[in-house]
Design an enzyme around this catalytic site. Structure first.
Site, short mmCIF file in Angstrom:
data_model
loop_
_atom_site.label_atom_id
_atom_site.label_comp_id
_atom_site.label_asym_id
_atom_site.label_seq_id
_atom_site.Cartn_x
_atom_site.Cartn_y
_atom_site.Cartn_z
N HIS A 1 123.45 3.06 2.16
CA HIS A 1 123.15 2.04 3.15
C HIS A 1 123.49 2.50 4.47
O HIS A 1 124.75 2.74 4.96
CB HIS A 1 124.14 0.82 2.90
CG HIS A 1 123.52 0.48 1.69
ND1 HIS A 1 124.58 -0.30 0.69
CD2 HIS A 1 122.48 0.16 0.93
CE1 HIS A 1 124.11 -0.74 -0.49
NE2 HIS A 1 122.51 -0.64 -0.16
N GLU B 1 126.45 1.19 6.67
CA GLU B 1 128.09 1.54 6.20
C GLU B 1 128.71 2.75 6.68
O GLU B 1 128.83 3.81 5.94
CB GLU B 1 128.12 1.28 4.75
CG GLU B 1 127.65 0.14 4.32
CD GLU B 1 127.44 -0.31 2.60
OE1 GLU B 1 127.64 0.62 2.14
OE2 GLU B 1 127.03 -1.26 2.54
N HIS C 1 130.94 3.49 -0.14
CA HIS C 1 130.29 2.41 0.48
C HIS C 1 131.26 1.98 1.47
O HIS C 1 132.33 2.06 1.70
CB HIS C 1 129.99 1.43 -0.59
CG HIS C 1 128.63 1.71 -1.23
ND1 HIS C 1 127.34 1.19 -0.86
CD2 HIS C 1 128.34 2.28 -2.31
CE1 HIS C 1 126.36 1.59 -1.76
NE2 HIS C 1 127.16 2.46 -2.63
N GLU D 1 134.74 0.94 -1.92
CA GLU D 1 134.16 0.31 -0.71
C GLU D 1 135.46 0.23 0.12
O GLU D 1 136.62 0.16 -0.10
CB GLU D 1 134.06 -1.29 -1.46
CG GLU D 1 132.96 -1.46 -2.25
CD GLU D 1 131.56 -1.57 -1.61
OE1 GLU D 1 131.66 -1.65 -0.36
OE2 GLU D 1 130.83 -1.94 -2.34
#
Length: 1218
Positions: free
Chosen positions: A912, A915, A1009, A1094
């Site tokens: 992504h 990010e 991420h 994350e």
């Protein structure tokens, strides 16, 4: 003792007395002739209930039959006094003890009996007033506890009875008050509300309410509450609008506002606003409100209430009404699709991209034609209360319940012959290292040799960026290839006046001769373009800064000695490479002692375990790499932060405390646009959709730009003198995903509070509401030797705005609105060039530069490093694949065998583009793996790392937030990636399939991420048992036998990484995530330890960094700590006892222990892990927010059992190795 005995006997006597009286009353029920005795017994029970809580508690305790006796007597007796006594007893019981006793009365059938009593009493002529008052009072208290009360009341005919009582006894306030209370309860049922409306209840309410009066304020309050409940019915609301009652409500509100000087009737004023709020739920109501000048009335009255904190409920409700009635505006764009177009090689048959391409050109995709026709949901006022329940319901529905789908099973994919195409990317499995100059030619035990290093060759601007670097042979780095020489630079026509940089928060003293020079320097640095190359000022500038500035540069001498610079003063920059620490030597005096002390005294952030390699930033090399980077807009400019580089600031940045009232202040300023339209400038100052547009040259107007790599800004409109609306570009081949921003601002003036509003955000919530700040980079500060991104901005909030979002852009849903991120900035320097970003930018060219620097600087005798090309992207950029491990000690069989049998670790990041924190974590991992620290060497000897550091280069280059050029989220394509549309995913999955085919399954797969809705760093993994457990099927979960090894690595990280939070981790498999890398690699490839890691975009609420916003230092540290965790995992999972020299073991243990000492226990973090503000955060104006897709990833904030917290049996047997 005697006193206690007396009290006990007295209590026992009272208890026994009540029980006896109830038993006596139960016997009387069988004999209807003993009415006098029943009257006497009930009066005694009433006396005890009024005087003693113990009696009331005794009668409502579970197992007590007292309530049944009372209700039975009430149902059967004909004696009026007995009825009144029992009604009084019931009032005493339900008036205390909270809602539990009311629920107890409902459970015993009290609702039906009391409604029947009401109907029987209504047949008397005239009805007994006291019976009616008490019956209505009890029903008003127990009705909300009975879910079927509305139906029961309608079936029994009670609605008409109560309404007629109000009509017939209009002036009897004692009777009307409980009747109105019961009407309000009736109205919670929509059918009842419509029925009452048809019988004139709305008109009746407006006869009761009226202008300011000191009499009967209690009745006024109840009447307004009842009216607000009735007007939630669309039918009743239309009736009120047709009769002109909207104007009446506004007039009454203004009257109460003017006369209630002591604010004693705030609840009445709020009741009027609640009625307005209900009637404006329909379009006709909103139009009537606007026509009656309601916006200006509520705006003026709310502004007058701001000074009194107790009137905040009035201000907040007024704000909500005004936002709801604010006319829906069209986003000022020709189309919601991206300004840039990329033609796909093939068009998908289904999905959003296919719909985008099939949309007829005449269709307006910005706003729906009938966007404001639909009436607003009647349950809007419960939005905040129900949001958590909705999220929980969504998550439970999203959890995978099919055990067969949950069980990992290798899906037949490509054949062995097809997978052979990846053999060349695994030379470490076949290379015999006969042509390498290794450390030793004889097998011997490993002995660490400190910092032995090979040659370091730093690439210069004259080198071509290698596309595919093979392995390093004979201890020599790869040979250099000359690149074509640059073209002559052209003079920059856009020179702007610049003043000398000032230190943030302080003043800089400037030498007279330096002032004009630095002013010209910043003026000339208006743009760095790829066409500008060294020509006219080659003798005076460093190669990384040699641009034709279009003006002569005066030779300056430095006015202060710089101990870190060997020779200074003859030129602007010394040496071949730009070192940002030397930028103070431009003729500007260094900061005075006080300023220096103020920076140095700032509390230092904890240091990261640094690699001992050289700096990875090289401006000269960066420019050359950018020239080979292919973008859809064909960028020709370079952003200064990417050119100068970024170093973490030497101070901590705490999570911003939200000022009280900031959101309503911002909303009030938005409402002023409608009320004071003449004050709005409404001038376009930047427009990506208009190629011929030129930036205004007015001195008081900011200038914007985003035409550089990873930039995203589509349009800017000046609203007021120092306020600007900003619109972000959609992802290419998409019509949404507006979140990532990165743009340049110039032409500012110090001392001015500039407000920036990004008005087309889509997510329903943001960490900007919980202390996160955007990032700012100042060129003036960089020239002053402070080249860092810092958190900047005040008065930050995130809320739903009045710009309509079309159903085309909202997945078919109508009536959606965009959200605004607003922040205010005071720039410290005049005519500075500043950059703003959603998070720390990390471009594709930056990655290429870092990889090239790592390759050039590594020791080839110690580190096995390869940079291969995994594939080409849609636009022709290469996707790098990195292999890192330790070189075999010799080319003898034993060492080669050990080398080839090392388990694989597969890492990936940046699928992504928005990010960017994932890339900073990956940078920390890469630097650690390439460092000379003892644990890094041990780690390299333990594993072979296969790393795809950027899975979506095209998205990163073109400033997308989530998609690639295909317009699709690549992390949803892992099940069936298309080689033409999703080449990076197709080939990354192919690598994993190849490893599975050759029986070399990775021990760990982790995809890095970033998370925009939660704090800390955490992991998502995959577990059958925990997934089933969350479906509440405990019996099924007990039958599942599963190795708990997937929890080991996260638990290790929770001990050694201060930013990591174990309680935020989840191992639940969701249906919506079945096509993500984490689930596919676990289910299809068979990797048990398959994770998504994350990293927060905001900061931490636990551990060493609690209360701090996260920076690149902490992100890189997380990447390094991840590596240390892998080494410890090796010791826990190795089939053989894994012994290291004692000095290495102690080194790592010391590192882990030191981290544990400063890490506080983690806290259980929920989806919305923030405490409520004193000011209630209202994200939306009217409708329920859409369920954010990302929230599904939060499923299963799991509190493990003691057994599951423990390591598996195989792991426990090896804990002595740690």
């Amino acid at each position: 003792m005697s006193k206690l005995k007396v009290v006990g006997e007295k209590s026992l006597t009272n208890s026994s007395r009540v029980v006896g009286l109830l038993a006596q009353l139960e016997k009387i029920n069988t004999d209807s002739t003993e009415s006098d005795t029943a009257r006497y017994v009930t009066s005694k029970i009433l006396h005890l209930a009024q005087s003693q809580e113990k009696t009331r508690r005794e009668m409502t305790t579970k197992g007590s039959t007292g309530m049944e006796v009372l209700l039975s007597t009430l149902e059967n007796t004909k004696d009026l006094q007995t009825v009144l006594n029992i009604l009084s007893i019931l009032i005493e019981l339900v008036s205390s003890g909270g809602g539990r006793r009311a629920s107890f009365l409902v459970a015993k059938g009290g609702s039906q009996i009391l409604l029947q009593l009401l109907m029987n009493a209504s047949k008397d002529s005239p009805p007994h007033e006291e019976v009616m008052v008490q019956t209505h009072s009890i029903l008003a208290k127990i009705g909300p506890k009975d879910k079927k009360f509305g139906v029961k009341a309608r079936v029994n005919g009670a609605l008409t009875v109560t309404l007629n009582l109000v009509k017939q006894h209009f002036q009897n306030y004692r009777l009307v008050l409980p009747c109105l209370q019961l009407l309000r309860v009736y109205s919670t049922n929509s059918v009842n509300s419509v029925s009452l409306g048809k019988n004139g209840v709305v008109e009746l309410m407006f006869k009761i309410i009226g202008p300011f009066s000191k009499k009967n304020s209690g009745l006024m309050k109840v009447a307004l509450d009842t009216l607000a409940a009735l007007l939630k019915s669309k039918t009743n609301a239309r009736r009120a609008v047709d009769r002109g009652y909207v104007q009446v409500l506004l007039t009454i509100y203004v009257d109460w506002h003017r006369h209630d000087n002591r604010h004693r009737n705030m609840l009445i004023r709020k009741g009027i606003l609640q009625s307005l709020k209900s009637v404006t739920n329909i379009k006709l109501g909103r139009k009537a409100f606007i026509d009656a000048n309601g916006m200006k009335i509520l705006y003026n009255t709310s502004q007058e209430c701001l000074a009194v904190r107790t009137l905040d409920p009035l201000v907040n409700t007024s704000s909500l009404i005004m936002r709801k009635c604010f006319p829906k505006n069209r986003l000022p764009l020709p189309t919601i699709k991206s300004s840039f177009h990329f033609q796909l090689p093939i068009i998908p048959v289904t999905g959003p991209v296919a719909q985008l391409y099939s949309l007829p050109p005449e269709v307006d995709d910005v706003v729906d034609e009938s966007d404001d026709n639909d009436d607003i949901d009647l349950e809007v006022e419960n939005e905040l209360e129900n949001e958590d329940d909705l999220d929980q319901s969504f998550k439970n529905d999203d959890i995978e319940t099919d055990i067969n789908k949950l069980r990992p099973q290798q899906v037949p994919g490509r054949t062995i012959e097809e997978l052979k195409m990846y053999e060349h990317l695994f030379p470490e499995l076949v290379d015999d290292f006969q042509d390498y100059e290794l450390i030793s030619k004889e097998p011997k035990p490993f002995v660490f040799e400190g910092k032995a290093r090979g040659p370091i060759v730093v690439p210069t601007a004259g080198e071509e960026v290698p596309g595919n670097s093979g392995s390093v042979k004979k201890g020599v780095v790869m040979k250099e290839r000359a690149s074509p020489k640059g073209e002559e630079a052209k003079e920059d026509p856009k020179g702007h006046d610049r003043t000398l940089p000032q230190q943030l928060g302080g003043q800089s003293r400037v030498a007279p001769s330096a002032h004009s020079f630095n002013n010209d320097l910043v003026k000339a640095l208006d743009r760095i373009t790829l066409q500008n190359v060294p020509s006219q000022v080659a003798s005076g500038l460093n190669a990384g800064m040699r641009k034709d500035f279009g003006l002569p540069l005066t030779v300056l001498s430095c006015t202060k000695a710089c101990p870190h610079v060997a020779k200074c003063g003859s030129t602007l920059f010394e040496g071949r490479t730009v070192h940002l620490g030397k930028l103070c030597c431009t003729g500007v005096e260094t900061e005075d002692d006080e300023d220096t002390e103020s920076h140095s005294s700032t509390e230092q952030a904890p240091s990261v375990e640094a690699s001992d390699g050289p700096t990875l930033h090289d401006p000269d090399l960066y420019i050359e790499i950018v020239k080979n980077t292919k973008s859809v807009p064909e960028y020709s400019e370079v952003a200064y932060p990417d050119y100068f580089g970024h170093i973490p600031p030497p101070f901590k940045e705490p999570i911003l405390e939200r000022p009280y009232g900031v959101q309503r202040t911002k909303i009030a300023q938005d409402i002023e646009r409608l009320i004071h339209q003449n004050d709005i400038i409404d001038r376009v100052v930047y427009d990506l959709d208009n190629p011929t547009y030129t930036t205004p040259e007015e001195g008081d107007t900011l200038k914007f730009n985003s035409k550089f790599e990873s930039g995203n800004l589509r349009k800017v409109i000046q609203i007021r003198k120092s306020e600007y609306d900003l619109i972000l570009n959609s992802d290419i081949n998409s019509n949404h995903y507006h979140q990532w921003f990165y743009f340049e601002v110039s032409g500012m003036r110090p001392g001015v509070a500039y407000r920036f509003n990004i008005i087309n955000c889509e997510k329903s919530n943001s960490q900007f509401n919980y202390g996160m700040q955007p990032l700012m980079y100042s060129v003036q500060e960089a020239l002053n030797a402070r080249p860092w991104w810092i958190r900047m901005g005040t008065d930050i909030c995130y809320y739903k705005n009045h710009f309509s979002r079309s159903s085309v852009a909202a997945g078919g849903q109508k009536g959606k609105s965009y959200y605004t991120i607003t922040f205010t900035v005071n720039f410290p320097h005049k005519d500075d060039v500043c950059y703003f970003a959603y998070h720390y930018p990390y471009t594709y060219s930056t990655l290429q530069m870092h990889l090239q620097k790592l390759e050039s600087a590594h020791n080839p005798q110690q580190i096995y490093f390869r940079k291969d090309v995994l594939c080409e992207t849609l636009s022709g950029n290469i996707c790098p694949l990195v292999t890192i491990t330790a070189m075999p000690e010799s080319n003898y069989y034993e060492h080669i065998c050990q080398f080839r049998t090392r388990p694989y670790i597969f890492l990936s990041a940046r699928v992504h583009p928005g990010e960017t924190n994932a890339s900073w974590v990956m940078k920390g991992t890469l630097e650690y793996l390439m460092s000379n620290s003892p644990t890094a060497q041990s780690l390299r000897e333990s594993y072979i790392f296969k790393i795809v550091p950027m899975l979506n280069p095209d998205g990163v280059i073109n400033g997308n937030h989530r998609c690639s050029l295909s317009g699709e989220d690549l992390n949803r394509q892992w099940q069936s990636p298309n080689p033409e549309l999703h080449p990076t995913i197709y080939h990354a999955k192919g690598l994993l399939q190849y490893l599975a085919a050759v029986k070399r399954l990775p021990l760990v797969y982790c995809d890095y991420h970033g998370h925009s809705r939660k704090k800390n760093v955490f992991m998502y993994g995959c577990s059958i048992k925990e997934t089933v457990w969350h479906t509440h099927d405990n019996s099924a979960s007990c039958d599942i036998v599963e190795d708990m090894g997937y929890r080991t690595l996260p638990k290790i990280l929770s001990h050694i990484a201060p930013a990591f939070c174990m309680s935020s981790c989840s191992f639940v498999v969701e249906k919506s995530k079945e096509s993500t890398a984490r689930v596919v690699v676990w289910r299809e490839i068979g990797v048990q330890r398959s994770y998504t890691m994350e990293s927060t975009l905001c900061g931490c609420d636990q551990g060493r960094y609690k209360g701090l916003q996260i920076g690149t230092r902490e992100l890189e540290e997380m990447g390094a700590k991840f590596c240390v965790g892998l080494l410890r995992l090796k010791r826990l999972t190795s089939s053989l006892e894994y012994n290291l020299p004692s000095n290495l073991l102690d080194f790592e243990n010391d590192l882990i222990e030191s981290s544990c000492k400063v890490t506080s226990p983690t806290t259980y973090v929920l989806d919305e892990d923030e405490p409520r503000f004193l000011e209630e955060v209202d994200y939306s104006a009217e409708s329920n927010d859409e369920l954010d897709v990302e929230l599904a990833e939060n499923t299963g904030d799991y509190e493990p059992s003691a057994q599951e917290e423990a390591l598996s049996d195989s792991e426990v047997s090896r804990t002595h190795l740690i």
